[in-house]
Design an enzyme around this catalytic site. Structure first.
Site, PDB file in Angstrom:
ATOM      1  N   CYS A 112      39.242  60.216   5.108  1.00 35.71           N
ATOM      2  CA  CYS A 112      37.786  60.004   5.096  1.00 35.71           C
ATOM      3  C   CYS A 112      37.149  60.162   6.472  1.00 35.71           C
ATOM      4  O   CYS A 112      35.935  60.323   6.573  1.00 35.71           O
ATOM      5  CB  CYS A 112      37.447  58.637   4.523  1.00 35.71           C
ATOM      6  SG  CYS A 112      38.213  58.329   2.938  1.00 35.71           S
ATOM      7  N   HIS A 237      30.465  55.909   6.672  1.00 35.00           N
ATOM      8  CA  HIS A 237      31.246  56.412   5.546  1.00 35.00           C
ATOM      9  C   HIS A 237      30.909  55.548   4.328  1.00 35.00           C
ATOM     10  O   HIS A 237      30.950  54.322   4.392  1.00 35.00           O
ATOM     11  CB  HIS A 237      32.736  56.334   5.895  1.00 35.00           C
ATOM     12  CG  HIS A 237      33.644  56.583   4.741  1.00 35.00           C
ATOM     13  ND1 HIS A 237      33.405  57.572   3.812  1.00 35.00           N
ATOM     14  CD2 HIS A 237      34.790  55.974   4.362  1.00 35.00           C
ATOM     15  CE1 HIS A 237      34.368  57.557   2.910  1.00 35.00           C
ATOM     16  NE2 HIS A 237      35.216  56.594   3.204  1.00 35.00           N
ATOM     17  N   ASN A 267      32.610  56.989  -3.298  1.00 29.60           N
ATOM     18  CA  ASN A 267      33.272  57.360  -2.048  1.00 29.60           C
ATOM     19  C   ASN A 267      33.799  58.786  -2.169  1.00 29.60           C
ATOM     20  O   ASN A 267      34.758  59.031  -2.893  1.00 29.60           O
ATOM     21  CB  ASN A 267      34.415  56.364  -1.790  1.00 29.60           C
ATOM     22  CG  ASN A 267      35.215  56.702  -0.538  1.00 29.60           C
ATOM     23  OD1 ASN A 267      35.058  57.771   0.045  1.00 29.60           O
ATOM     24  ND2 ASN A 267      36.075  55.778  -0.136  1.00 29.60           N
TER      25      ASN A 267
HETATM   26  O1  UT7 Z   1      37.761  55.588   2.100  1.00 26.61           O
HETATM   27  C1  UT7 Z   1      38.640  54.508   2.188  1.00 26.61           C
HETATM   28  C2  UT7 Z   1      39.048  54.106   0.798  1.00 26.61           C
HETATM   29  N1  UT7 Z   1      39.236  52.738   0.524  1.00 26.61           N
HETATM   30  C3  UT7 Z   1      38.323  51.735   0.586  1.00 26.61           C
HETATM   31  O2  UT7 Z   1      37.273  51.836   1.105  1.00 26.61           O
HETATM   32  C4  UT7 Z   1      38.725  50.444  -0.075  1.00 26.61           C
HETATM   33  C5  UT7 Z   1      38.451  49.199   0.711  1.00 26.61           C
HETATM   34  N2  UT7 Z   1      38.560  48.064  -0.143  1.00 26.61           N
HETATM   35  C6  UT7 Z   1      37.604  47.704  -1.004  1.00 26.61           C
HETATM   36  O3  UT7 Z   1      36.560  48.327  -1.069  1.00 26.61           O
HETATM   37  C7  UT7 Z   1      37.813  46.478  -1.862  1.00 26.61           C
HETATM   38  O4  UT7 Z   1      38.987  45.823  -1.435  1.00 26.61           O
HETATM   39  C8  UT7 Z   1      37.914  46.801  -3.384  1.00 26.61           C
HETATM   40  C9  UT7 Z   1      36.550  47.247  -3.888  1.00 26.61           C
HETATM   41  C10 UT7 Z   1      38.928  47.891  -3.615  1.00 26.61           C
HETATM   42  C11 UT7 Z   1      38.320  45.549  -4.137  1.00 26.61           C
HETATM   43  O5  UT7 Z   1      37.387  44.500  -3.902  1.00 26.61           O
HETATM   44  P1  UT7 Z   1      37.907  43.053  -3.511  1.00 26.61           P
HETATM   45  O6  UT7 Z   1      36.715  42.203  -3.393  1.00 26.61           O
HETATM   46  O7  UT7 Z   1      38.791  43.191  -2.301  1.00 26.61           O
HETATM   47  O8  UT7 Z   1      38.712  42.654  -4.794  1.00 26.61           O
HETATM   48  P2  UT7 Z   1      40.240  42.230  -4.890  1.00 26.61           P
HETATM   49  O9  UT7 Z   1      41.123  43.402  -4.660  1.00 26.61           O
HETATM   50  O10 UT7 Z   1      40.429  41.015  -4.078  1.00 26.61           O
HETATM   51  O11 UT7 Z   1      40.313  41.852  -6.427  1.00 26.61           O
HETATM   52  C12 UT7 Z   1      39.581  40.761  -6.989  1.00 26.61           C
HETATM   53  C13 UT7 Z   1      39.850  40.731  -8.480  1.00 26.61           C
HETATM   54  C14 UT7 Z   1      41.324  40.842  -8.821  1.00 26.61           C
HETATM   55  O12 UT7 Z   1      41.577  40.005  -9.924  1.00 26.61           O
HETATM   56  P3  UT7 Z   1      42.246  38.568  -9.721  1.00 26.61           P
HETATM   57  O13 UT7 Z   1      43.575  38.858  -9.073  1.00 26.61           O
HETATM   58  O14 UT7 Z   1      41.315  37.809  -8.842  1.00 26.61           O
HETATM   59  O15 UT7 Z   1      42.326  38.066 -11.112  1.00 26.61           O
HETATM   60  C15 UT7 Z   1      41.484  42.287  -9.230  1.00 26.61           C
HETATM   61  O16 UT7 Z   1      42.556  42.486 -10.132  1.00 26.61           O
HETATM   62  O17 UT7 Z   1      39.215  41.850  -9.130  1.00 26.61           O
HETATM   63  C16 UT7 Z   1      40.176  42.560  -9.922  1.00 26.61           C
HETATM   64  N3  UT7 Z   1      39.815  43.965  -9.951  1.00 26.61           N
HETATM   65  C17 UT7 Z   1      38.947  44.486 -10.828  1.00 26.61           C
HETATM   66  N4  UT7 Z   1      38.260  43.940 -11.845  1.00 26.61           N
HETATM   67  C18 UT7 Z   1      37.455  44.737 -12.554  1.00 26.61           C
HETATM   68  C19 UT7 Z   1      40.227  44.954  -9.132  1.00 26.61           C
HETATM   69  N5  UT7 Z   1      39.645  46.121  -9.462  1.00 26.61           N
HETATM   70  C20 UT7 Z   1      38.857  45.845 -10.527  1.00 26.61           C
HETATM   71  C21 UT7 Z   1      37.996  46.647 -11.310  1.00 26.61           C
HETATM   72  N6  UT7 Z   1      37.310  46.050 -12.299  1.00 26.61           N
HETATM   73  N7  UT7 Z   1      37.825  47.954 -11.089  1.00 26.61           N
END
Ligand code: UT7
Length: 312
Positions: A112, A237, A267
């Site tokens: 990215c 980004h 993204n």
């Molecule tokens: O260009 C670079 C590419 N990468 C990025 O920019 C990613 C950077 N990271 C992020 O943007 C965030 O970490 C995410 C958007 C990927 C995730 O958000 P988060 O607030 O860090 O959520 P999390 O991973 O802590 O997950 C929270 C909950 C989890 O459930 P439990 O364990 O609390 O029950 C996940 O399983 O949300 C769940 N979850 C979802 N639920 C519904 C994860 N993905 C999803 C989804 N829909 N798509």
């Protein structure tokens, strides 16, 4: 030697996939995606639209916008981690398609942050008076390496391309400073696996991004000898609205001084910063002599930022 953008362009695939569409095949929902990422929809390329096709669309626009002809291009740099195939490079395919017979050509792999790496590389060749016109493209068809059954990643990405003709510009304009870097030890947090799918540790990437985007944005402002309040528009980004907001807050900028198009495109990796730049130009949000800060991060891990005074 002042070096800046003399023409820009982009390519956005037609097909739109909304959060509601994803709800049908994944255990996710619009509310979660919107509040955690800021994304409402993304554009996904059809099977017959590959990376080089999108790159060509963006490149053609940038060349026309710059008012030059393809034979005036000295170097083509294509930032992508999703080339049509490992070789020939997308840059070589484009060189042929554009008829840019005088151009050297190569791809750059910095995920990215790739467009930032490309622009800075172009600037160095031009400052050294080796080349005059460098065509830089950021393009990604992440949909072909997305695991569409993995809700952690499938909701985030979109396809697209951006392009810029980088060339000498008038005194005081163009790139004022840059900051590039990498942290290879973090490669394990975001990579393509054996099955050719994106694997991501979202939380680790999030932490890195929040810290690094703010840091890098601040570095280029300081290196340019500017005060934070002199920044007219921050173009981060478009990875996650929460990450973007954190970098904006680090510069102490109000909401209206940050470009946010993530709701429409998701993204788009290497295409994201240039795509946002073109959209803001079309919105009339950028005028000559505005100070812009462009900043990105990505798999590698990598990062890159430039401070730029807009105009030819
Ligand atoms: O260009 C670079 C590419 N990468 C990025 O920019 C990613 C950077 N990271 C992020 O943007 C965030 O970490 C995410 C958007 C990927 C995730 O958000 P988060 O607030 O860090 O959520 P999390 O991973 O802590 O997950 C929270 C909950 C989890 O459930 P439990 O364990 O609390 O029950 C996940 O399983 O949300 C769940 N979850 C979802 N639920 C519904 C994860 N993905 C999803 C989804 N829909 N798509």
């Amino acid at each position: 030697m002042n070096v800046g953008f003399i023409g820009v362009g982009r390519y956005v695939p037609e097909r739109v996939v909304t959060n509601f569409d994803l709800e049908k095949t994944l255990d996710t929902n619009d509310e979660w995606i919107r509040t955690r990422t800021g994304i409402e929809q993304r554009h996904i390329a059809d099977d017959d639209v590959d990376t080089s096709h999108m790159a060509y669309g963006a490149a053609k626009q940038a060349i026309e916008n710059a008012g030059i002809t393809p034979d005036q291009i000295d170097l083509i740099l294509v930032a992508t981690v999703t080339p049509d195939r490992p070789f020939p490079s997308v840059a070589c395919m484009l060189q042929d398609q554009l008829g840019a017979e005088n151009a050297a050509a190569m791809d750059i792999s910095a995920a990215c942050a790739g467009f930032m790496y490309g622009v800075v590389t172009a600037q160095q060749y031009i400052k050294a008076e080796t080349y005059k016109h460098v065509l830089v493209i950021g393009v990604e068809k992440l949909s072909k390496i997305t695991d569409w059954s993995d809700r952690n990643t499938a909701v985030l990405f979109g396809d697209g391309a951006c392009a810029a003709v980088v060339a000498p510009v008038s005194e005081g304009r163009g790139i004022l400073s840059f900051d590039l870097g990498a942290k290879g030890a973090g490669g394990k947090y975001l990579y393509e696996n054996e099955a050719k799918h994106i694997v991501m540790n979202g939380r680790e990437v999030f932490k890195f991004a929040v810290r690094q985007m703010g840091e890098s944005a601040l570095t280029v402002v300081e290196k340019a000898g500017l005060e934070k309040e002199q920044v007219d528009l921050l173009i981060p980004h478009q990875a996650n609205i929460r990450i973007m907001d954190a970098s904006r807050q680090r510069l102490g900028l109000p909401e209206e001084k940050m470009s946010s198009v993530i709701a429409k495109y998701g993204n788009t990796s290497a295409a994201s910063i240039g795509n946002a730049l073109v959209e803001e130009l079309e919105n009339g949000k950028i005028k000559d002599d505005d100070v812009l800060v462009l900043v990105g991060f990505g798999g590698g891990l990598t990062w890159g930022a430039i401070a730029l005074r807009w105009g030819k």
